[in-house]
Design an enzyme around this catalytic site. Structure first.
Site, PDB file in Angstrom:
ATOM      1  N   SER A 173     -19.218  11.116 -10.659  1.00  0.00           N
ATOM      2  CA  SER A 173     -20.022  12.338 -10.488  1.00  0.00           C
ATOM      3  C   SER A 173     -21.455  11.954 -10.145  1.00  0.00           C
ATOM      4  O   SER A 173     -21.667  11.242  -9.162  1.00  0.00           O
ATOM      5  CB  SER A 173     -19.925  13.191 -11.754  1.00  0.00           C
ATOM      6  N   THR A 174     -22.429  12.359 -10.978  1.00  0.00           N
ATOM      7  CA  THR A 174     -23.836  12.077 -10.675  1.00  0.00           C
ATOM      8  C   THR A 174     -24.057  10.592 -10.391  1.00  0.00           C
ATOM      9  O   THR A 174     -23.704   9.743 -11.206  1.00  0.00           O
ATOM     10  CB  THR A 174     -24.729  12.489 -11.863  1.00  0.00           C
ATOM     11  N   HIS A 199     -17.351  14.419  -7.632  1.00  0.00           N
ATOM     12  CA  HIS A 199     -17.792  15.811  -7.757  1.00  0.00           C
ATOM     13  C   HIS A 199     -18.825  16.124  -6.689  1.00  0.00           C
ATOM     14  O   HIS A 199     -19.926  15.578  -6.705  1.00  0.00           O
ATOM     15  CB  HIS A 199     -18.427  16.055  -9.139  1.00  0.00           C
ATOM     16  N   MET A 292     -22.256  12.741 -15.334  1.00  0.00           N
ATOM     17  CA  MET A 292     -22.494  13.519 -16.546  1.00  0.00           C
ATOM     18  C   MET A 292     -21.187  14.165 -16.986  1.00  0.00           C
ATOM     19  O   MET A 292     -20.346  14.510 -16.157  1.00  0.00           O
ATOM     20  CB  MET A 292     -23.519  14.610 -16.190  1.00  0.00           C
ATOM     21  N   ASP A 295     -15.419  14.635 -17.775  1.00  0.00           N
ATOM     22  CA  ASP A 295     -14.270  14.701 -16.863  1.00  0.00           C
ATOM     23  C   ASP A 295     -13.714  13.289 -16.642  1.00  0.00           C
ATOM     24  O   ASP A 295     -14.466  12.354 -16.369  1.00  0.00           O
ATOM     25  CB  ASP A 295     -14.707  15.320 -15.529  1.00  0.00           C
TER      26      ASP A 295
END
Lengths: 354, 150, 140
Positions: A173-174, A199, A292, A295
């Protein structure tokens, strides 16, 4: 807890207003200012010292990328790129990630409502507030680039013999766009098939896949429903859809489908990992990377329990050590590796158990 | 000096002094050539173009140079030091030279680097073919500008 | 809002004059940084967020043209507006600077109004009101 101080940089007064209104509903976020152009933004960054910036990539008088480069040089602030869903802007947004932006958010429009955006915005601001700036790679001079040479395919071709039944699953993600680029550029052309969830909003995933394809030895493309998972190919889950692995005889393929948000995400890493555990079992290697939230943690545990080998990116090389941390906590992680060690670890795990 | 050059010189001097130094000069006056001034602040600069070369000299009384420098820097006269006078005089030469060159029809103009010295009054400035423009401020002679063909 | 300006001139007095003229011009100046030549300008850029450069052309060590060339090769500075304040009267040289990417030039002697007009134009300010961020209008 002190609220996260946010500065909104956007030339549209309506966007500034909507963002301010939506963020006012959350106690942990405080909009300390808005700026209609980069020059005002610079003054306010200096004066207000925000924790997070939302930055419109297309602005008058100085484009967002130029502003971002200067911002990262003189006053680094975790920045969320806000962009409309055009191909040109998607490319710019990805370039922005290379210059240090940590998240990208699609502007509302069409079927994508302000309400949808609001949820995403809040999540991304919280993620960005937790982001750490990693030391630029040596000799990098802030410019984008791969971190190392690809693993030589000859040296590991023996290790990777008879691996067509293997599959590698990655979730991030991030900070994930740059981390995935670092890993995928080093995967050799005879690597087993790779399935990836990053993401990101729709269309940005298309641009992301195209960009990776241009810098990787392996082929990279955005997944379409029914695509086969083949050696030397990485499939990126398209934004706003889940991607699951399936098996038909000796062939792996993916299904791309809609469904509920899982862990606030679609695509969700948990959804992918769950399917990998089920259909690839011990033939899979799983990698959970920077981001973050939680998930992927549950899915990774399922993979581990099914006999897969699993790797989590270590804290020092993560922009946000959230998802790997949670995966480790839940017990699904076999090895913790620095970003630069991940390709070697993947290959080592693939070769073992033959 | 040919009349066109003479006029260009006058215009350049007036414009530079008025715009940047907040000082005004006339080119005619009744005041006698300043005999009581033993030293002049002298700035010079060379200019070259396809047809030849010229040198500009500006000789100003220290009082006028100080006043002009104060105007240039926005300082008070008593605060102006020798280094600032030198700097301002060089800029004066530079700007008048550049301004003059933009007014005459010469090809491929190039401006040199200005120099400065405190020049004794009795020392001649230039060769025989130098043209002189006397400079007056409120009727008093405050110095002169010279244009020498080289 | 205001603009951070880098003044590049080998004459300390001229830098002071330009600084004062800027202040008097009504153009919105934030920080004013000074450099004595192109080399010093590049050093100043490494440490300061500059929005606009006002530079002399003829300077020792690194002149204004070389400075412009260096900036155009740098990803961070390739679009940085550079305006020359100069005594250069050779039109060909001035045009060459414009070809290299200079955004304009002002001949010395200069007036505050000239500086303001050119800088406002270079920074894309149409007029006063255009800069005031309205909160009620705007396109989505």
């Amino acid at each position: 807890m002190k609220p996260i101080k946010v500065l909104i940089v956007d030339d549209s007064a309506i966007v500034r207003k909507i963002f301010s209104q939506e963020l006012a509903k959350h106690d942990d976020i405080e909009v300390v200012g808005t700026a209609p152009d980069p020059y005002v933004a610079r003054d306010k960054v200096v004066k207000l010292k925000p924790d997070v910036l939302t930055l419109d990539i297309e602005m008058p008088r100085m484009d967002g990328l130029t502003f971002l480069r200067k911002l990262m040089k003189y006053h680094p602030v975790p920045t969320i790129i806000v962009s409309s869903l055009t191909p040109k802007n998607s490319d710019m947004a990805l370039e922005a990630m290379e210059y240090g932006a940590v998240e990208v958010l699609a502007k509302p429009g069409g079927s994508y409502s302000v309400g949808d955006m609001s949820v995403q915005l809040v999540e991304k601001i919280r993620a960005a507030a937790n982001a750490r700036f990693l030391a630029p790679k040596s000799g990098d001079n802030g410019a984008p680039g791969a971190s190392g040479a690809p693993l030589a395919s000859e040296n590991i071709s023996r290790a990777l013999t008879r691996t067509t039944h293997k599959v590698v699953a990655m979730g991030a993600s991030t900070g994930g766009t740059e981390a995935l680029k670092s890993v995928l550029t080093r995967m050799p052309s005879n690597s087993p098939g790779i399935v990836v969830v990053q993401h990101m909003p729709p269309r940005f995933t298309t641009a992301f896949a195209n960009r990776l394809d241009s810098v990787c030895q392996i082929e990279v493309r955005e997944a379409k429903d029914g695509d086969s998972v083949l050696p030397g190919l990485a499939l990126i889950a398209p934004g706003n859809y889940h991607m699951v692995l399936k098996r038909s005889g000796a062939r792996y393929y993916v299904e791309v489908k809609t469904g509920p948000l899982i862990c606030h995400q679609r695509p969700s890493v948990d959804v992918l990992f769950h399917s990998v555990a089920r259909y690839a079992g011990a033939n899979a290697v799983g990698v959970i990377m920077t981001g973050m939230g939680r998930d992927g943690a549950k899915g990774m545990l399922e993979m581990r329990q099914a006999g897969a080998r699993t790797i989590a990116q270590d804290e020092s090389s993560c922009v946000v050590f959230g998802m790997p941390k949670e995966a480790i906590r839940q017990g699904g992680v076999e090895r913790i590796a620095h970003l630069e060690q991940i390709p070697e670890s993947v290959v080592e795990f693939l070769a073992s158990g033959e | 000096m040919n009349p066109q050059w003479r006029q260009a010189m006058k215009t350049a001097i007036s414009e530079v002094l008025e715009t940047m130094f907040f000082a005004m000069v006339d080119f005619e006056g009744e005041g006698a050539p300043d005999g009581g001034c033993p030293w002049y602040c002298e700035a010079s600069i060379e200019a070259a173009f396809d047809a030849g070369k010229v040198a500009f000299f500006f000789r100003l009384s220290e009082d006028f140079a100080r006043m002009a420098t104060a105007g240039f820097l926005g300082s008070r006269e008593e605060q102006v030091n020798a280094e600032e006078i030198e700097d301002a005089m060089k800029e004066l030469a530079n700007m008048v030279g550049g301004n003059f060159l933009s007014r005459v029809e010469e090809k491929n103009v190039r401006l040199g680097i200005p120099t400065f010295r405190m020049a004794p009054a009795h020392e001649g400035v230039t060769g025989a073919d130098a043209e002189m423009l006397n400079l007056y401020c409120l009727g008093d002679r405050v110095g002169a500008a010279f244009l020498e063909r080289r | 809002m205001s603009y951070n300006i880098l003044i590049v001139d080998d004459s300390k007095s001229m830098r002071k004059v330009i600084r004062k003229t800027l202040a008097a011009s009504g153009f919105r100046v934030g920080e004013c940084i000074e450099a004595g030549n192109g080399r010093e300008a590049l050093d100043a850029l490494a440490n300061n967020w500059i929005d606009l450069i006002l530079s002399d052309i003829h300077m020792p060590e690194m002149d204004g043209m070389e400075l412009l060339r260096r900036l155009r090769e740098d990803a961070t500075w390739k679009d940085l507006p550079v305006v020359y304040i100069t005594t250069e009267s050779n039109e060909d040289r001035l045009q060459e600077l414009v070809r290299l990417g200079a955004r304009g030039y002002i001949r010395k002697p200069f007036k505050p109004e000239e500086i303001r007009a050119l800088l406002s134009d270079v920074m894309g300010e149409t007029d006063e009101s255009a800069m005031a961020p309205g909160d009620e209008d705007g396109d989505f």
